[in-house]
Design an enzyme around this catalytic site. Structure first.
Site, PDB file in Angstrom:
ATOM      1  CD  GLU A 174      17.369 -14.143 -20.756  1.00  0.00           C
ATOM      2  OE1 GLU A 174      16.138 -14.066 -20.747  1.00  0.00           O
ATOM      3  OE2 GLU A 174      18.059 -13.798 -19.781  1.00  0.00           O
ATOM      4  NE  ARG A 208       5.277   1.794  -4.354  1.00  0.00           N
ATOM      5  CZ  ARG A 208       6.337   1.389  -3.688  1.00  0.00           C
ATOM      6  NH1 ARG A 208       6.243   0.448  -2.792  1.00  0.00           N
ATOM      7  NH2 ARG A 208       7.500   1.920  -3.907  1.00  0.00           N
ATOM      8  CD  GLU A 215      18.270 -16.239 -14.080  1.00  0.00           C
ATOM      9  OE1 GLU A 215      17.511 -17.065 -14.616  1.00  0.00           O
ATOM     10  OE2 GLU A 215      18.218 -15.016 -14.348  1.00  0.00           O
ATOM     11  CD1 TRP A 246      -2.673  -5.847  -2.039  1.00  0.00           C
ATOM     12  CD2 TRP A 246      -1.572  -6.636  -0.259  1.00  0.00           C
ATOM     13  NE1 TRP A 246      -2.447  -7.177  -2.230  1.00  0.00           N
ATOM     14  CE2 TRP A 246      -1.781  -7.683  -1.164  1.00  0.00           C
ATOM     15  CE3 TRP A 246      -0.907  -6.896   0.930  1.00  0.00           C
ATOM     16  CZ2 TRP A 246      -1.343  -8.984  -0.910  1.00  0.00           C
ATOM     17  CZ3 TRP A 246      -0.473  -8.188   1.181  1.00  0.00           C
ATOM     18  CH2 TRP A 246      -0.691  -9.207   0.262  1.00  0.00           C
ATOM     19  CE  LYS A 275      19.163 -13.354 -17.189  1.00  0.00           C
ATOM     20  NZ  LYS A 275      18.007 -13.399 -16.463  1.00  0.00           N
ATOM     21  CE  LYS A 334      11.647  -6.929 -17.868  1.00  0.00           C
ATOM     22  NZ  LYS A 334      12.746  -7.784 -17.413  1.00  0.00           N
ATOM     23  CB  CYS A 362      -0.865  -0.029   1.215  1.00  0.00           C
ATOM     24  SG  CYS A 362       0.066  -0.533   2.627  1.00  0.00           S
ATOM     25  CG  HIS A 369      26.047 -39.540 -15.182  1.00  0.00           C
ATOM     26  ND1 HIS A 369      26.121 -40.906 -15.035  1.00  0.00           N
ATOM     27  CD2 HIS A 369      26.227 -39.023 -13.941  1.00  0.00           C
ATOM     28  CE1 HIS A 369      26.327 -41.203 -13.762  1.00  0.00           C
ATOM     29  NE2 HIS A 369      26.402 -40.072 -13.076  1.00  0.00           N
ATOM     30  CG  ASN A 383       1.957   1.917   3.839  1.00  0.00           C
ATOM     31  OD1 ASN A 383       0.751   1.970   3.697  1.00  0.00           O
ATOM     32  ND2 ASN A 383       2.820   2.511   3.032  1.00  0.00           N
ATOM     33  N   GLY A 384       1.911  -1.569   6.787  1.00  0.00           N
ATOM     34  CA  GLY A 384       2.600  -2.554   7.624  1.00  0.00           C
ATOM     35  C   GLY A 384       1.623  -3.369   8.447  1.00  0.00           C
TER      36      GLY A 384
HETATM   37  N1  HGA Z   1      -2.353  -3.919   8.159  1.00  0.00           N
HETATM   38  C1  HGA Z   1      -3.063  -2.820   7.585  1.00  0.00           C
HETATM   39  C2  HGA Z   1      -2.245  -2.117   6.523  1.00  0.00           C
HETATM   40  C3  HGA Z   1      -1.946  -3.055   5.421  1.00  0.00           C
HETATM   41  C4  HGA Z   1      -0.909  -2.598   4.473  1.00  0.00           C
HETATM   42  O1  HGA Z   1       0.236  -2.279   4.818  1.00  0.00           O
HETATM   43  N2  HGA Z   1      -1.286  -2.728   3.218  1.00  0.00           N
HETATM   44  O2  HGA Z   1      -0.392  -2.700   2.208  1.00  0.00           O
HETATM   45  C5  HGA Z   1      -4.411  -3.254   7.024  1.00  0.00           C
HETATM   46  O3  HGA Z   1      -4.668  -4.444   6.816  1.00  0.00           O
HETATM   47  O4  HGA Z   1      -5.237  -2.377   6.823  1.00  0.00           O
END
Ligand code: HGA
Length: 610
Positions: free
Chosen positions: A490, A27, A483, A75, A487, A605, A2, A506, A99-100
């Protein structure tokens, strides 16, 4: 993951906040919201599930006009993606975006309910708003109250707060999730990524771990983790210095190789606590689903397939979970027998890889427990159509030959391995804490490997006139060798093949002569002695050896043997580190051969066709 945007200005900030959210859309997110302290003295918010464009439409219909505001794209990790759970969250006169993940949210929620707070969402974030509200009763200064609040939070956060009673400022705290202050003239801003603010400023100040910031129109104050007032350096980006710029590098590929310490760091941000992986980073239902997983099926193409192959070693060795890996173009057309309780994992940089998407769609009919995507593009089909997601934070990858996407995928897959092992209780004692610590050091180790750039450039000269190469590895280094070979093929168009070193006699040994250089990855693990014997077999046939070996492995240069000493690293993380010199090698060979490094012939790509 987020995004956060905040602004304190003399002008209306709503358009700035919306534009910032749009710039963070790539994102991935599931809902969006904005809170503004309006010119008539009210704290109001508008939130919408779905796209920022829906939030924008709502704001056209009912505008919010004010000079102080915060905004968020969420998110979901705790609670479904719906309006009620979208940020900002309120408590009294406060609005919070986060966020988190707050790990101790349940205990805090109980305490706060007992104090009379009423919760209106299922998120972990809402506890921050109510806790801060409590602290403000004792200490009415918002910044001081925020300092007291974060002391009680466990987990990862980047957060921004506004208070209708102190509308002259925006306060923020960072621990495990990035935040940057954008510096304007008589106005200042905040965001989780500077990209969100490039339309209003080019001067930035990055918060460090544990920092608390008080941002006013005409001043910025920052306190560090020990509460000392500190000055953080401000940086100025020249125009156009965004992702689509080679900067000081000759090719995008080289730039992207060198970005790996930073993007690996970003991929870890917000996903680790002190000594554990935060399982919710995979989504709100992750812990419940992971508890049921008994098998893993990984499906991917090209470089992503190699990442999956490394993960198989990790999943079986660390988490004790049987794992199969298959290329998507095969998986999608084959009759597959699915074991009960199998998690389907797809890996793709773009999230639009046609074969991988088709495999996911087939998998939905085959009775898998759930689907999980490891992907670099949040708004991709793969992410939309999977039950769970882990977004790598590699940023835009322009070079056709994938580099930083691969190493961040590996990081994501190791987080997955540890999460599955944690939830299922199958990790050996102390393993998770050790690897979390090692993951934190990984960006530094990657930087050390990149510092060997000129040594690898010299080695590349050995390949300029060659037409064939063999890459060898054992264990989890075998996919790294694959890998490396991919590379080289490629971008330099040299024929390269990878073999598990034990397979040499073998068959492929018949090819070895002094026209066939043999590249080997040799970390200092229990397979080293066996690998050394394989190398003797090559030398005895006149083959020239290039060995990337742990500095503690005791391997030395000799006639026809070129040893490049690598920084020592925990064996589990070695596939990530040993990828770096192989990327550099193929890059410098391609430069010597004069090929089109960033756009090699016949390749695209994002392979959106079958
Ligand atoms: N834990 C919070 C924020 C989630 C978050 O960082 N989203 O990317 C939630 O669930 O709202």
């Amino acid at each position: 993951m987020c995004g956060i945007v905040g602004a304190v200005a003399e002008r209306n900030v709503t358009a700035i906040l919306l534009e910032g959210l749009k710039r963070l859309e790539y994102r991935g997110y599931d809902s969006a919201g904005v809170a503004v302290y309006t010119n008539d003295g009210k704290l109001l918010r508008t939130r919408r599930p779905g796209k920022v464009s829906e939030l924008e439409q709502a704001l056209i219909e009912e505008p919010l006009v004010g000079r102080l505001g915060i905004a968020h794209t969420r998110w979901a990790t705790h609670g479904a993606p719906c309006e009620r759970n979208a940020h900002p969250h309120f408590s009294g006169d406060l609005a919070v975006v986060h966020n988190g993940i707050i790990e101790n949210h349940e205990a805090l929620r109980e305490q706060l309910k007992a104090l009379g707070h009423v919760f209106t969402s299922d998120t972990d974030t809402e506890v921050i708003a109510h806790l801060l509200h409590e602290k403000l009763k004792v200490q009415p200064d918002l910044t001081v109250a925020l300092k007291a609040t974060v002391k009680e939070l466990h987990g990862a956060y980047g957060l921004a707060v506004i208070n209708a009673r102190q509308p002259d400022r925006l306060v923020a705290a960072r621990s495990g999730s990035p935040l940057v202050i954008g510096l304007g003239m008589g106005e200042n801003f905040l965001a989780s990524d500077q990209l969100a603010l490039r339309q209003v400023t080019d001067r930035f100040m990055y918060l460090e771990e544990g920092d608390i910031a008080e941002i006013r129109r005409d001043s910025v104050q920052i306190w560090d983790i020990d509460g000392a007032l500190v000055q953080r350096e401000s940086v100025q980006y020249r125009d156009g210095a965004e992702a689509a710029d080679k900067g000081e590098f000759r090719h995008y590929m080289l730039k992207e190789i060198h970005e790996q310490p930073v993007v690996v760091q970003r991929t870890l941000e917000g996903r680790l606590s002190q000594n554990q992986v935060l399982v919710e980073a995979f989504g709100p239902q992750a812990a419940e689903l992971f508890a049921k997983v008994r098998n893993v099926q990984i499906v991917a193409c090209g470089t992503s397939y190699h990442a999956g192959m490394v993960a198989r070693y990790w999943l079986e060795e660390l988490a004790g979970i049987p794992c199969q890996v298959e290329v998507a173009s095969e998986f999608r057309y084959r009759k597959v027998v699915v074991q009960p309780d199998t998690l389907f994992v797809s890996i793709s940089q773009s999230g639009e890889t046609a074969d991988t998407l088709a495999a996911l769609r087939n998998a939905k009919e085959l009775g898998f427990l759930a689907s999980l995507a490891i992907c670099n593009v949040g708004i991709s089909s793969l992410v939309r159509e999977s039950d769970l997601t882990l977004l790598t934070q590699a940023g835009r990858e322009i070079g056709v030959a994938s580099t930083k996407a691969f190493t961040t995928q590996l990081v994501g897959l190791l987080l997955l391995t540890l999460s599955l092992g944690q939830v299922r209780g199958t990790l050996a004692e102390g393993v998770e804490a050790t690897l979390v610590e090692e993951l934190r050091r990984l960006p530094t180790r990657l930087g050390e490997a990149l510092a060997m750039d000129s040594i690898v450039e010299k080695i590349a000269e050995l390949f300029a006139e060659k037409n064939h190469t063999l890459f060898l590895g054992r264990g989890a280094q075998f996919p790294v060798a694959m890998e490396g070979a991919l590379k080289l093929k490629e971008i330099s168009y040299i024929h390269a093949e990878a073999y598990p070193a034990g397979e040499l006699k073998h068959g492929p040994l018949a090819l070895v002569d002094n026209d066939m250089p043999v590249v080997t990855v040799a970390p200092n693990n229990e397979l080293l002695e066996k690998l050394k014997s394989n190398l003797q077999e090559v030398r005895a046939r006149g083959g020239e050896l290039i060995v990337f070996a742990d500095e503690q492995a005791g391997m030395i240069n000799g006639e026809g043997t070129h040893v490049v000493h690598m920084p020592h690293i925990h064996d589990i993380l070695s596939p990530i580190l040993y990828t770096i010199p192989l990327q550099l090698l193929s890059y410098y060979v391609a430069v010597l051969k004069g090929t089109d490094v960033d756009q090699p012939r016949n390749l695209a790509k994002s392979v959106t066709v079958e």
